[in-house]
Design an enzyme around this catalytic site. Structure first.
Site, PDB file in Angstrom:
ATOM      1  N   ASP A  21      -7.976  -5.412   0.005  1.00 52.90           N
ATOM      2  CA  ASP A  21      -8.404  -6.266  -1.113  1.00 52.90           C
ATOM      3  C   ASP A  21      -8.019  -7.717  -0.944  1.00 52.90           C
ATOM      4  O   ASP A  21      -8.401  -8.557  -1.746  1.00 52.90           O
ATOM      5  CB  ASP A  21      -7.798  -5.704  -2.411  1.00 52.90           C
ATOM      6  CG  ASP A  21      -8.342  -4.314  -2.691  1.00 52.90           C
ATOM      7  OD1 ASP A  21      -7.538  -3.379  -2.820  1.00 52.90           O
ATOM      8  OD2 ASP A  21      -9.581  -4.168  -2.738  1.00 52.90           O
ATOM      9  N   HIS A  61       0.857  -1.195   0.000  1.00 55.47           N
ATOM     10  CA  HIS A  61       0.000   0.000   0.000  1.00 55.47           C
ATOM     11  C   HIS A  61       0.885   1.232   0.000  1.00 55.47           C
ATOM     12  O   HIS A  61       1.949   1.245   0.619  1.00 55.47           O
ATOM     13  CB  HIS A  61      -0.900   0.012   1.248  1.00 55.47           C
ATOM     14  CG  HIS A  61      -2.072   0.926   1.129  1.00 55.47           C
ATOM     15  ND1 HIS A  61      -2.003   2.267   1.385  1.00 55.47           N
ATOM     16  CD2 HIS A  61      -3.345   0.683   0.736  1.00 55.47           C
ATOM     17  CE1 HIS A  61      -3.200   2.823   1.177  1.00 55.47           C
ATOM     18  NE2 HIS A  61      -4.020   1.881   0.773  1.00 55.47           N
TER      19      HIS A  61
HETATM   20  C1  SDX Z   1      -6.243   0.161  -2.844  1.00 54.98           C
HETATM   21  O1  SDX Z   1      -4.402   4.628  -1.945  1.00 54.98           O
HETATM   22  C2  SDX Z   1      -5.361   4.038  -1.333  1.00 54.98           C
HETATM   23  O2  SDX Z   1      -5.768   4.436  -0.256  1.00 54.98           O
HETATM   24  C3  SDX Z   1      -5.962   2.869  -2.089  1.00 54.98           C
HETATM   25  C4  SDX Z   1      -6.992   2.020  -1.334  1.00 54.98           C
HETATM   26  C5  SDX Z   1      -8.253   2.795  -1.070  1.00 54.98           C
HETATM   27  O3  SDX Z   1      -8.992   2.407  -0.136  1.00 54.98           O
HETATM   28  O4  SDX Z   1      -8.560   3.718  -1.854  1.00 54.98           O
HETATM   29  O5  SDX Z   1      -6.449   1.579  -0.095  1.00 54.98           O
HETATM   30  C6  SDX Z   1      -7.400   0.796  -2.153  1.00 54.98           C
HETATM   31  O6  SDX Z   1      -5.964   0.508  -3.961  1.00 54.98           O
HETATM   32  C7  SDX Z   1      -5.386  -0.819  -2.081  1.00 54.98           C
HETATM   33  C8  SDX Z   1      -4.156  -1.299  -2.925  1.00 54.98           C
HETATM   34  C9  SDX Z   1      -4.674  -2.377  -3.882  1.00 54.98           C
HETATM   35  N1  SDX Z   1      -3.559  -2.774  -4.841  1.00 54.98           N
HETATM   36  C10 SDX Z   1      -2.986  -3.955  -4.766  1.00 54.98           C
HETATM   37  O7  SDX Z   1      -3.175  -4.777  -3.868  1.00 54.98           O
HETATM   38  C11 SDX Z   1      -2.045  -4.233  -5.946  1.00 54.98           C
HETATM   39  C12 SDX Z   1      -0.722  -4.791  -5.432  1.00 54.98           C
HETATM   40  N2  SDX Z   1       0.003  -3.713  -4.704  1.00 54.98           N
HETATM   41  C13 SDX Z   1       0.963  -2.945  -5.447  1.00 54.98           C
HETATM   42  O8  SDX Z   1       0.675  -2.752  -6.798  1.00 54.98           O
HETATM   43  C14 SDX Z   1       1.443  -1.724  -4.666  1.00 54.98           C
HETATM   44  O9  SDX Z   1       1.712  -2.139  -3.395  1.00 54.98           O
HETATM   45  C15 SDX Z   1       0.577  -0.478  -4.610  1.00 54.98           C
HETATM   46  C16 SDX Z   1       0.178  -0.010  -5.953  1.00 54.98           C
HETATM   47  C17 SDX Z   1      -0.644  -0.732  -3.793  1.00 54.98           C
HETATM   48  C18 SDX Z   1       1.400   0.607  -3.917  1.00 54.98           C
HETATM   49  O10 SDX Z   1       2.457   0.862  -4.743  1.00 54.98           O
HETATM   50  P1  SDX Z   1       3.505   2.048  -4.402  1.00 54.98           P
HETATM   51  O11 SDX Z   1       3.152   2.778  -3.187  1.00 54.98           O
HETATM   52  O12 SDX Z   1       3.731   2.832  -5.649  1.00 54.98           O
HETATM   53  O13 SDX Z   1       4.755   1.267  -3.996  1.00 54.98           O
HETATM   54  P2  SDX Z   1       5.799   0.718  -4.996  1.00 54.98           P
HETATM   55  O14 SDX Z   1       5.105   0.135  -6.190  1.00 54.98           O
HETATM   56  O15 SDX Z   1       6.828   1.765  -5.237  1.00 54.98           O
HETATM   57  O16 SDX Z   1       6.392  -0.489  -4.164  1.00 54.98           O
HETATM   58  C19 SDX Z   1       7.466  -0.272  -3.277  1.00 54.98           C
HETATM   59  C20 SDX Z   1       8.310  -1.520  -3.436  1.00 54.98           C
HETATM   60  C21 SDX Z   1       8.681  -1.806  -4.888  1.00 54.98           C
HETATM   61  O17 SDX Z   1       9.908  -2.499  -4.883  1.00 54.98           O
HETATM   62  P3  SDX Z   1      11.284  -1.614  -5.187  1.00 54.98           P
HETATM   63  O18 SDX Z   1      11.065  -0.968  -6.568  1.00 54.98           O
HETATM   64  O19 SDX Z   1      11.372  -0.595  -4.079  1.00 54.98           O
HETATM   65  O20 SDX Z   1      12.372  -2.642  -5.198  1.00 54.98           O
HETATM   66  O21 SDX Z   1       7.548  -2.672  -2.998  1.00 54.98           O
HETATM   67  C22 SDX Z   1       7.355  -3.561  -4.099  1.00 54.98           C
HETATM   68  C23 SDX Z   1       7.622  -2.788  -5.355  1.00 54.98           C
HETATM   69  O22 SDX Z   1       8.104  -3.646  -6.385  1.00 54.98           O
HETATM   70  N3  SDX Z   1       5.962  -3.985  -4.020  1.00 54.98           N
HETATM   71  C24 SDX Z   1       5.534  -5.238  -4.209  1.00 54.98           C
HETATM   72  C25 SDX Z   1       4.150  -5.193  -4.010  1.00 54.98           C
HETATM   73  N4  SDX Z   1       3.777  -3.949  -3.728  1.00 54.98           N
HETATM   74  C26 SDX Z   1       4.899  -3.204  -3.749  1.00 54.98           C
HETATM   75  N5  SDX Z   1       6.191  -6.374  -4.509  1.00 54.98           N
HETATM   76  C27 SDX Z   1       5.418  -7.486  -4.625  1.00 54.98           C
HETATM   77  N6  SDX Z   1       4.087  -7.526  -4.445  1.00 54.98           N
HETATM   78  C28 SDX Z   1       3.416  -6.397  -4.136  1.00 54.98           C
HETATM   79  N7  SDX Z   1       2.114  -6.431  -3.953  1.00 54.98           N
END
Ligand code: SDX
Length: 431
Positions: A365, A307
């Site tokens: 989720d 998140h």
């Molecule tokens: C919702 O914003 C809100 O409030 C949203 C929400 C709401 O109520 O409105 O809470 C609802 O959207 C919840 C999130 C649902 N999405 C998912 O579950 C999809 C999977 N999660 C990821 O796509 C990700 O965690 C996000 C999109 C939710 C957040 O992404 P960020 O903040 O841009 O973080 P990032 O992508 O920069 O990740 C940081 C690191 C990265 O690695 P590095 O580049 O630093 O090496 O963490 C890794 C990412 O690769 N990472 C994951 C991961 N999520 C982040 N690695 C594996 N699996 C994951 N799920």
């Protein structure tokens, strides 16, 4: 809010002072509205990881502590003791309603649940296998074609009517999108049922027999709506605010929010998380998928994990997991294989160095899909239910923005790295 002047930015030999604004909770902000005028430079923050886009009194999240407050009330207390329409009132007006206010609000919403009969024809224009989110985006955007008497955003009365209409009609539009996709006749709302019971009946009753709402499942549905109602300045809420900043009508703004929510990185994650659990299939395949999630060359991510704000357990995920167990128990579903996989996946991921170091925890989720599937919804309906619940949050944030005397049209700038100025070449000279 209090302010002081103790932020300085050094540009060459110059330093510029900026106002620091302190809220009631959470990080303070540096007011850089004059930064371009002062320095001739823009700040750069793609994804807005360090940017406050507005001042708001609606929802507060402490991502490190895993805290979520709706108008100051902890989500755990509201989900446990409140109901969804009471939560809608709280988010819209800032205080919990008195008994009288609650009764009046419920009545007002109840008597706006029908949609214009001619909207019925919209559905017929879609293929039967159209994704319900495509139908929602289309139908909600079309509402402004039917309710012009509540599109003048400068009129507080019309803003209130549009807010009530959106909250009241989303369940009907959502239920009809579901019925259309399964080829069953539309079911009209009933005024003698509460919000969530009415929705379940519109989704699952058929003309051939009486439908009896299960109160445990209706309560679970209502709590799921509460958990999804608002969440500060997330992507879809920011979309609604930006659309609204141009003066667009509330129905068009909500349709923009629905379109943004659909993405798998946002509200589409509940559908993607369930599809992922089905793809994993059994606990012995979990290590393979955890390795893939950690592999930078593999686009696979653990859906329902991570998140932007929560670097701790999403408090909604805990309540959702509890609700999941309640629903499965009520339905007599023992040892749901997907729940087994989800709980084992959560256990392994939370002990894996990669997820621990990056502070990746289950979000709302992760368990919602298993719960919604048990309630009888197909995965394609999961994000529709998220949009149904989040409509009140979008509307409350839109209303707060429209009523903010300092609000102006949102218009970000850019870092331009394209071609420098060059002259047009007739095609014969282009080689
Ligand atoms: C919702 O914003 C809100 O409030 C949203 C929400 C709401 O109520 O409105 O809470 C609802 O959207 C919840 C999130 C649902 N999405 C998912 O579950 C999809 C999977 N999660 C990821 O796509 C990700 O965690 C996000 C999109 C939710 C957040 O992404 P960020 O903040 O841009 O973080 P990032 O992508 O920069 O990740 C940081 C690191 C990265 O690695 P590095 O580049 O630093 O090496 O963490 C890794 C990412 O690769 N990472 C994951 C991961 N999520 C982040 N690695 C594996 N699996 C994951 N799920």
């Amino acid at each position: 809010m209090t302010t002081d002047h103790n932020a300085q930015f050094a540009v060459g030999t110059e330093t510029v002072d900026y106002e620091v604004m302190h809220g009631t909770e959470g990080p303070s902000v540096v007011n850089i509205a004059s930064f371009y005028k002062d320095t001739g430079m823009f700040t750069y923050d793609p994804g807005f990881t360090s940017t406050a886009s507005c001042e708001s009194k609606i929802t507060y999240i402490d991502g490190d502590a895993g805290v979520l407050l709706y108008r100051g009330y902890p989500i755990e207390q509201i989900a446990e003791q409140g109901d969804f329409l009471e939560t809608c009132y709280l988010l819209l007006y800032g205080e919990l309603p008195t008994f009288q206010q609650h009764q009046e609000f419920v009545k007002s919403v109840t008597y706006h649940t029908m949609i214009h009969e001619q909207m019925n024809r919209f559905y017929a224009g879609f293929r039967r296998d159209a994704h319900p989110m495509a139908i929602m985006t289309g139908c909600v955007g079309a509402l402004s074609a039917f309710y012009h008497d509540s599109t003048d955003i400068s009129d507080p009365h019309q803003r209130m009517i549009a807010s009530i209409r959106m909250i009241a009609k989303m369940p009907t539009i959502a239920a009809w999108a579901f019925k259309y996709s399964i080829g069953q006749p539309f079911v009209y709302p009933r005024n003698d049922l509460d919000f969530s019971a009415n929705f379940l009946r519109m989704c699952f009753s058929v003309p051939c027999e009486e439908y009896k709402v299960n109160p445990v499942l209706a309560r679970a549905m209502d709590r799921i709506f509460i958990l999804h109602a608002d969440h500060e300045q997330n992507a879809s809420t920011s979309t609604v605010r930006l659309a609204g900043s141009s003066g667009a009508n509330p129905f068009a703004c909500i349709a923009a929010g629905i379109a943004c929510l659909w993405g798998p990185a946002h509200g589409g994650a509940n559908e993607a998380a369930l599809n992922m659990l089905e793809q994993i299939g059994s606990a012995d395949r979990i290590p393979e998928f955890i390795d893939r999630a950690k592999d930078k060359n593999d686009p696979f991510r653990l859906m329902g994990f991570g998140h932007r704000v929560y670097k701790n357990y999403d408090p909604r995920a805990r309540i959702m997991q509890k609700t999941c167990h309640e629903v499965l128990a009520e339905l007599g579903i023992k040892d749901d294989p997907l729940l087994e996989v989800a709980m084992e996946l959560e256990k392994l991921a939370l002990h894996d160095e990669y997820f621990v170091e990056k502070k990746l925890y289950p979000n709302i989720d992760f368990y919602s899909g298993i719960t919604l599937r048990a309630l009888g919804f197909p995965t394609t309906m999961f994000t529709v239910l998220f949009a149904l619940a989040r409509t009140v949050g979008w509307i409350a944030q839109w209303k707060e923005m429209v009523e903010d005397p300092s609000q102006k049209i949102g218009r970000p700038r850019q870092l331009y790295t394209g071609a420098k100025r060059r002259d047009y070449l007739p095609s014969a000279q282009r080689g």
